[in-house]
Design a protein around this motif. Structure first.
Motif, PDB file in Angstrom:
ATOM      1  N   GLU A 132     -16.504   5.922  -2.235  1.00  0.00           N
ATOM      2  CA  GLU A 132     -15.685   6.280  -1.124  1.00  0.00           C
ATOM      3  C   GLU A 132     -14.202   5.990  -1.180  1.00  0.00           C
ATOM      4  N   ASP A 133     -13.883   4.957  -2.300  1.00  0.00           N
ATOM      5  CA  ASP A 133     -12.622   4.435  -2.300  1.00  0.00           C
ATOM      6  C   ASP A 133     -11.686   5.508  -3.292  1.00  0.00           C
ATOM      7  N   ILE A 134     -12.256   6.505  -3.733  1.00  0.00           N
ATOM      8  CA  ILE A 134     -11.447   7.710  -4.405  1.00  0.00           C
ATOM      9  C   ILE A 134     -10.961   8.599  -3.710  1.00  0.00           C
ATOM     10  N   PHE A 135      -9.726   8.854  -3.327  1.00  0.00           N
ATOM     11  CA  PHE A 135      -9.399  10.006  -2.653  1.00  0.00           C
ATOM     12  C   PHE A 135      -7.987  10.712  -3.268  1.00  0.00           C
ATOM     13  N   TYR A 136      -7.592  11.782  -2.893  1.00  0.00           N
ATOM     14  CA  TYR A 136      -6.428  12.480  -3.563  1.00  0.00           C
ATOM     15  C   TYR A 136      -5.076  11.781  -3.385  1.00  0.00           C
ATOM     16  N   GLU A 137      -5.103  11.281  -1.913  1.00  0.00           N
ATOM     17  CA  GLU A 137      -3.546  10.629  -1.832  1.00  0.00           C
ATOM     18  C   GLU A 137      -3.176   9.499  -2.379  1.00  0.00           C
ATOM     19  N   HIS A 138      -4.485   8.733  -3.035  1.00  0.00           N
ATOM     20  CA  HIS A 138      -3.990   7.606  -3.976  1.00  0.00           C
ATOM     21  C   HIS A 138      -4.163   8.249  -5.272  1.00  0.00           C
ATOM     22  N   CYS A 139      -2.898   8.393  -5.929  1.00  0.00           N
ATOM     23  CA  CYS A 139      -2.846   8.921  -7.260  1.00  0.00           C
ATOM     24  C   CYS A 139      -2.887   7.841  -8.452  1.00  0.00           C
ATOM     25  N   ASN A 140      -2.901   6.606  -8.158  1.00  0.00           N
ATOM     26  CA  ASN A 140      -2.777   5.559  -9.032  1.00  0.00           C
ATOM     27  C   ASN A 140      -3.770   4.573  -8.497  1.00  0.00           C
ATOM     28  N   TYR A 141      -4.558   4.094  -9.778  1.00  0.00           N
ATOM     29  CA  TYR A 141      -5.521   2.934  -9.349  1.00  0.00           C
ATOM     30  C   TYR A 141      -5.261   1.807 -10.189  1.00  0.00           C
ATOM     31  N   PHE A 142      -4.685   0.679  -9.725  1.00  0.00           N
ATOM     32  CA  PHE A 142      -4.168  -0.492 -10.334  1.00  0.00           C
ATOM     33  C   PHE A 142      -5.219  -1.578 -10.526  1.00  0.00           C
ATOM     34  N   THR A 143      -5.105  -2.409 -11.491  1.00  0.00           N
ATOM     35  CA  THR A 143      -5.795  -3.642 -11.742  1.00  0.00           C
ATOM     36  C   THR A 143      -4.475  -4.576 -11.794  1.00  0.00           C
ATOM     37  N   LEU A 144      -4.787  -5.916 -11.702  1.00  0.00           N
ATOM     38  CA  LEU A 144      -4.067  -6.929 -11.621  1.00  0.00           C
ATOM     39  C   LEU A 144      -3.242  -6.934 -12.924  1.00  0.00           C
ATOM     40  N   ALA A 145      -4.005  -6.755 -14.134  1.00  0.00           N
ATOM     41  CA  ALA A 145      -3.652  -6.525 -15.374  1.00  0.00           C
ATOM     42  C   ALA A 145      -2.539  -5.220 -15.460  1.00  0.00           C
ATOM     43  N   HIS A 149       0.775  -1.069   0.055  1.00  0.00           N
ATOM     44  CA  HIS A 149      -0.132  -0.002  -0.067  1.00  0.00           C
ATOM     45  C   HIS A 149       0.858   1.295  -0.068  1.00  0.00           C
ATOM     46  N   THR A 150       1.744   1.141  -0.910  1.00  0.00           N
ATOM     47  CA  THR A 150       2.667   2.320  -1.105  1.00  0.00           C
ATOM     48  C   THR A 150       2.755   2.848  -2.595  1.00  0.00           C
ATOM     49  N   LEU A 151       2.621   1.988  -3.656  1.00  0.00           N
ATOM     50  CA  LEU A 151       2.786   2.453  -5.081  1.00  0.00           C
ATOM     51  C   LEU A 151       1.571   3.281  -5.236  1.00  0.00           C
ATOM     52  N   GLU A 152       0.519   3.016  -4.640  1.00  0.00           N
ATOM     53  CA  GLU A 152      -0.649   3.936  -5.039  1.00  0.00           C
ATOM     54  C   GLU A 152      -0.458   5.383  -4.618  1.00  0.00           C
ATOM     55  N   HIS A 153       0.326   5.644  -3.991  1.00  0.00           N
ATOM     56  CA  HIS A 153       0.817   7.149  -3.558  1.00  0.00           C
ATOM     57  C   HIS A 153       1.888   7.670  -4.417  1.00  0.00           C
ATOM     58  N   ILE A 154       2.586   6.674  -5.129  1.00  0.00           N
ATOM     59  CA  ILE A 154       3.547   7.306  -6.046  1.00  0.00           C
ATOM     60  C   ILE A 154       3.340   7.963  -7.266  1.00  0.00           C
ATOM     61  N   ALA A 155       3.770   9.180  -7.412  1.00  0.00           N
ATOM     62  CA  ALA A 155       3.125   9.795  -8.694  1.00  0.00           C
ATOM     63  C   ALA A 155       3.501   9.130  -9.932  1.00  0.00           C
ATOM     64  N   HIS A 156       4.970   8.787  -9.949  1.00  0.00           N
ATOM     65  CA  HIS A 156       5.266   7.969 -11.129  1.00  0.00           C
ATOM     66  C   HIS A 156       5.689   6.481 -10.960  1.00  0.00           C
ATOM     67  N   PRO A 157       4.675   5.805 -10.700  1.00  0.00           N
ATOM     68  CA  PRO A 157       4.942   4.365 -10.248  1.00  0.00           C
ATOM     69  C   PRO A 157       5.808   3.663 -10.984  1.00  0.00           C
TER      70      PRO A 157
END
Length: 358
Positions: A199-212, A157-165
């Motif tokens: 409610e799972d969309i918020f600013y500090e999460h800048c990335n929204y991954f799927t497994l793919a 639960h770190t990579l979703e906070h990184i601007a350029h993952p």
């Protein structure tokens, strides 16, 4: 101009806009005045039509401050601790805990301490760490730690906070000389869209991954879903990090979060003496979207002692401990995460309070 943070492609489409939510959802405040005056911001989600990746189009990492007031620890929950045991089991089954381990973004170091108790040779990195362990470096991980020489690197639960993952993963691989393995755990956008969980969309999460979309960063990897489908993980060799990403065949998302907000509004408007359970990011977003004036929901319940007697950013809702429900005369509780429903039932018994899951 909006660009995909993975590739720089401008072939993107805005898919959702969310108005005025706290800049950092996992900060709570000592006074209602501080909470109401906490900085808020709009969230703009975009999807890359080049590879399907979903990201925050207006994200600015320079305005995010992960300081000691940042509280996202979930280990007070028995259910969540069982999840962490499952994570360790996956790591052991993949023979990853026998050498030197590094956890990037270790938070308050609960998971790191679990691994230390099991004899794992681990070092953590996190500027928000509050303890005194010599095993944690109070800093962001970067290429200045290129001598770390890890055999296994953990990103929970770190990579979703990184601007350029993708660049971050390549930096980690280069710093570790493209040796060893990496474990990445993040929320899955597929679950969010399937449950219409605005409610799972918020600013500090800048990335929204799927497994793919996460696995496309590697030439090969293994992975799977867990935490009742809300999270997923990937394990890969750092030698298999790609140098560049190729185009993907994608299906554009059709987001219906605004319909969900209308459903939530009808729900809370039809209840009285209502609290929500969960002062984390889900609860903060829910309240900021639906009860900005703090009129429909009386308070927030949370089992984390460091959040109790504090206030939710943006709205100023007071956070109470479960034992205070009776004095607040709560009749209805909206549970922010249904994973915890059985745990919550045991906590509030024998009180007769109506529990509602989203």
């Amino acid at each position: 101009m909006i660009k995909c943070p993975l590739t720089g492609s401008t072939n993107v489409k805005i898919i959702y806009e969310q108005k005025s939510v706290p800049l950092i959802q996992n900060k709570v405040y000592a006074t209602k005045e501080q909470a109401v005056n906490a900085p808020c911001i709009d969230v703009i989600l975009a999807q890359s039509l080049h590879n399907g990746f979903v990201f925050s189009a207006n994200f600015n990492e320079s305005i995010i401050d992960y300081d000691a007031a940042y509280q996202n620890e979930q280990s007070n929950s028995v259910y969540f601790r069982r999840h962490l045991e499952h994570v360790i089991e996956i790591m052991r089954n993949n023979n990853t805990l026998n050498g030197k381990v590094v956890e990037i973004g270790c938070g308050k170091a609960y998971f790191l301490e679990m691994l230390l108790d099991r004899g794992v040779n681990i070092t953590g990195f996190d500027p928000t760490y509050e303890g005194h362990s010599t095993k944690v470096v109070k800093d962001f991980f970067s290429d200045k730690y290129s001598d770390i020489g890890a055999e296994f690197i953990i990103l929970r639960h770190t990579l979703e906070h990184i601007a350029h993952p993708f660049n971050f993963i390549k930096t980690i691989a280069a710093a570790n000389k493209h040796k060893g393995k990496i474990y990445i755990e993040v929320p899955t956008f597929d679950w969010i869209t399937a449950h219409n969980a605005t409610e799972d969309i918020f600013y500090e999460h800048c990335n929204y991954f799927t497994l793919a979309t996460l696995q496309m960063l590697f030439t090969k990897s293994t992975g799977g879903h867990f935490f009742n489908g809300q999270y997923f993980y990937v394990i890969a060799d750092l030698a298999d990090v790609k140098s560049a990403l190729e185009p993907q065949t994608i299906t554009p998302y059709e987001i219906k979060f605004k319909d969900r907000i209308n459903e939530y509004d009808k729900l809370i408007s039809g209840l009285k003496n209502t609290a929500i359970w969960g002062a984390g990011a889900k609860g903060s977003t829910f309240l900021n979207l639906l009860d900005k004036e703090c009129k429909k929901v009386k308070c927030v319940v949370d089992i984390n002692p460091k959040k109790q007697h504090q206030f939710i950013g943006g709205t100023g809702h007071f956070i109470i401990k479960p034992e205070a429900l009776a004095e607040q005369m709560i009749e209805n509780i909206i549970v922010m995460n249904s994973n915890y429903i059985d745990e919550i039932k045991k906590t509030i018994e024998p009180q007769h309070i109506n529990l509602i899951t989203l």
